[in-house]
Design an enzyme around this catalytic site. Structure first.
Site, PDB file in Angstrom:
ATOM      1  N   ASP A  20      19.173  10.172  11.018  1.00  0.00           N
ATOM      2  CA  ASP A  20      19.186  11.340  11.414  1.00  0.00           C
ATOM      3  C   ASP A  20      18.037  12.038  12.344  1.00  0.00           C
ATOM      4  O   ASP A  20      18.543  12.732  13.357  1.00  0.00           O
ATOM      5  CB  ASP A  20      19.510  12.581  10.317  1.00  0.00           C
ATOM      6  CG  ASP A  20      21.055  12.463  10.038  1.00  0.00           C
ATOM      7  OD1 ASP A  20      21.700  11.315  10.423  1.00  0.00           O
ATOM      8  OD2 ASP A  20      21.455  13.190   9.131  1.00  0.00           O
ATOM      9  N   LYS A  67      25.969   7.366  -3.166  1.00  0.00           N
ATOM     10  CA  LYS A  67      25.439   8.036  -4.172  1.00  0.00           C
ATOM     11  C   LYS A  67      24.637   9.278  -3.683  1.00  0.00           C
ATOM     12  O   LYS A  67      23.520   9.047  -3.399  1.00  0.00           O
ATOM     13  CB  LYS A  67      24.733   7.449  -5.518  1.00  0.00           C
ATOM     14  CG  LYS A  67      24.515   8.203  -6.409  1.00  0.00           C
ATOM     15  CD  LYS A  67      23.685   7.284  -7.345  1.00  0.00           C
ATOM     16  CE  LYS A  67      23.257   8.424  -8.820  1.00  0.00           C
ATOM     17  NZ  LYS A  67      22.317   9.494  -8.075  1.00  0.00           N
ATOM     18  N   SER A 111      21.557   5.954  -3.660  1.00  0.00           N
ATOM     19  CA  SER A 111      20.530   7.011  -3.964  1.00  0.00           C
ATOM     20  C   SER A 111      19.304   7.209  -3.270  1.00  0.00           C
ATOM     21  O   SER A 111      19.148   7.694  -2.280  1.00  0.00           O
ATOM     22  CB  SER A 111      20.208   6.896  -5.453  1.00  0.00           C
ATOM     23  OG  SER A 111      19.714   7.886  -6.154  1.00  0.00           O
TER      24      SER A 111
END
Length: 439
Positions: A309, A323, A298
């Site tokens: 990224d 999740k 999460s």
């Protein structure tokens, strides 16, 4: 993240009342889909009436309706839930990181209430409760079919009150009762230490309302001790997540620009894109390695995904939990609340990691020392193993195939933790590679 919508419950009550008086609509202008909904609600009303009049014992109708609501929400996904006023209060207390309880993280594994891990220096830890223990009874009552929220409500309570848990453990012949005295559990979200060669180490155990504040303080202390800090390990292993806004603040401390996370739901107000801000000298710009494993979930995955990224950190460990859904807590008029999955979140490059997880840049499996026994809870449950989990979907709605889990768990000791040792060694090598070559 909270949205207020007490009108929902009022609408359902009014609609039920109209159906009792008038029956389902036969107006040809009403869409077929809506007609079917009216028919189903009428059926529900008829069943409720039959149970009230004919069940062998008298039943409180409010309990029947609450049970129906629970069943409806449970059919959606593992993270949506209807919360009674007491359970809602427990959730609010949990986000503050301080509560009365016994000090364990729990989950439902193969339909059994199971201990994920005890928190150090808590009643459960001191009494010898271990990862993988199955809690079959609480205060003498079976935990069969119990929900996580119901179990939390039973286990928490005022300081110095007692609760008895009955556990089963591998190799146990019969269940064992453990009487625990509740204490104030102070969840320390952030821990810090330093290593040789000016390497700092920060562990985030969970994301509650003080995580960003605690992290800034820890970073300041580590920077002072390592002066100058030449590299940092951010340990997010076994971090179950928590508050979305805290994950964004934490990510922003390491990024000067770029997307942190975006969300997309069925409604326009759930479409968001959060950008990093240049905080000047407050941004941490040293080389960064992030440790993750299958217990990283999460909010912790949001941080790992943002740093990966944006090319800000090297991710090391094993594939994360997976999740990637956002739950909105909607308070209701009677003091209860609805925790509803309202959106999926995406990493800066538009990746959905739902039931997929984040794949590390360098996969390093934990090698357990020969003198340690294998933990039967080593194969940790991941999002894809939960019944009714939301399927992974790209931003354009295209479905993704799900990957298999990799179950591993970490420690914080360099001698016993090869994942952490790898991270520290990489940061040391980083400094060596930056040195001018010898002529």
């Amino acid at each position: 993240m909270k949205n207020v919508s007490g009108k929902w419950s009022v609408f359902v009550i009014i609609l039920l009342g109209l159906l009792v008086v008038f029956g389902s609509s036969s107006d040809s202008k009403v869409p077929a889909k809506d007609k079917n909904i009216y028919k189903e609600i009428k059926t529900f009303n008829e069943v409720l009436d039959m149970v009230q009049k004919n069940y062998v014992d008298e039943v409180d109708p409010s309990l029947l309706i609450q049970g129906a609501i629970n069943g409806m929400i449970k059919s959606l996904d593992p993270h949506s839930a209807f919360m009674t006023p007491d359970v809602y209060k427990e959730l609010e207390v949990e986000t503050q990181g301080r509560f009365g309880g016994i000090g364990i993280e729990i989950t439902i594994l193969k339909d059994v209430l199971t201990v994920v891990s005890p928190i150090e220096d808590t009643p459960a830890f001191n009494a010898g409760v271990k990862s993988g223990d199955q809690i079959v009874k609480i205060d003498g009552k079976s935990t069969k079919d119990i929900t996580i929220l119901e179990a939390v409500k039973k286990l928490r309570g005022p300081k110095d009150t007692k609760v008895t848990i009955t556990i089963m453990r591998e190799n146990m012949i019969q269940p064992r009762d453990i009487i625990l005295t509740r204490a104030i559990i102070q969840v320390k979200s952030v821990k810090a230490k330093t290593f040789d060669d000016h390497i700092g180490y920060i562990r985030i155990a969970s994301f509650h309302e003080r995580t960003a504040v605690d992290l800034r303080k820890a970073l300041s202390e580590v920077s002072e001790k390592t002066k100058p800090m030449k590299g940092l390990v951010l340990d997010l292993r076994n971090d179950p997540g928590g508050l979305l806004n805290q994950a964004i603040e934490v990510s922003d401390m390491f990024l000067k620009s770029g997307i942190i996370v975006s969300t997309r739901g069925r409604t326009k107000n759930m479409e968001t894109k959060t950008m990093a801000r240049d905080n000047g000298d407050q941004d941490i710009i040293v080389p960064l390695v992030v440790l993750v494993n299958e217990g990283t979930a999460s909010a912790a995955e949001i941080v790992a995904g943002a740093l990966q990224d944006n090319g800000r950190a090297l991710i090391i460990g094993t594939r994360t939990f997976g999740k990637a859904s956002v739950q909105t807590v909607i308070p209701l008029e009677n003091g209860s609340a609805l925790k509803l999955t309202t959106a999926r979140y995406y990493t800066p490059k538009g990746r959905s990691i739902q039931a997929e997880g984040i794949k590390p840049d360098i996969v390093v499996r934990l090698i357990r020392p020969a003198d340690e026994k294998e933990d039967r809870f080593e194969e940790r449950v991941r999002e894809k193993d939960l019944k009714g989990h939301i399927k992974p979907v790209k931003e354009d709605g295209t479905k993704l195939e799900e990957n298999k889990a990799e179950g591993l768990k970490g420690t914080t000791d360099l001698d016993k933790d090869n994942q952490l040792k790898t991270a520290v060694d990489i940061l040391k090598s980083w400094q060596i590679m930056k040195k001018d070559p010898v002529n």
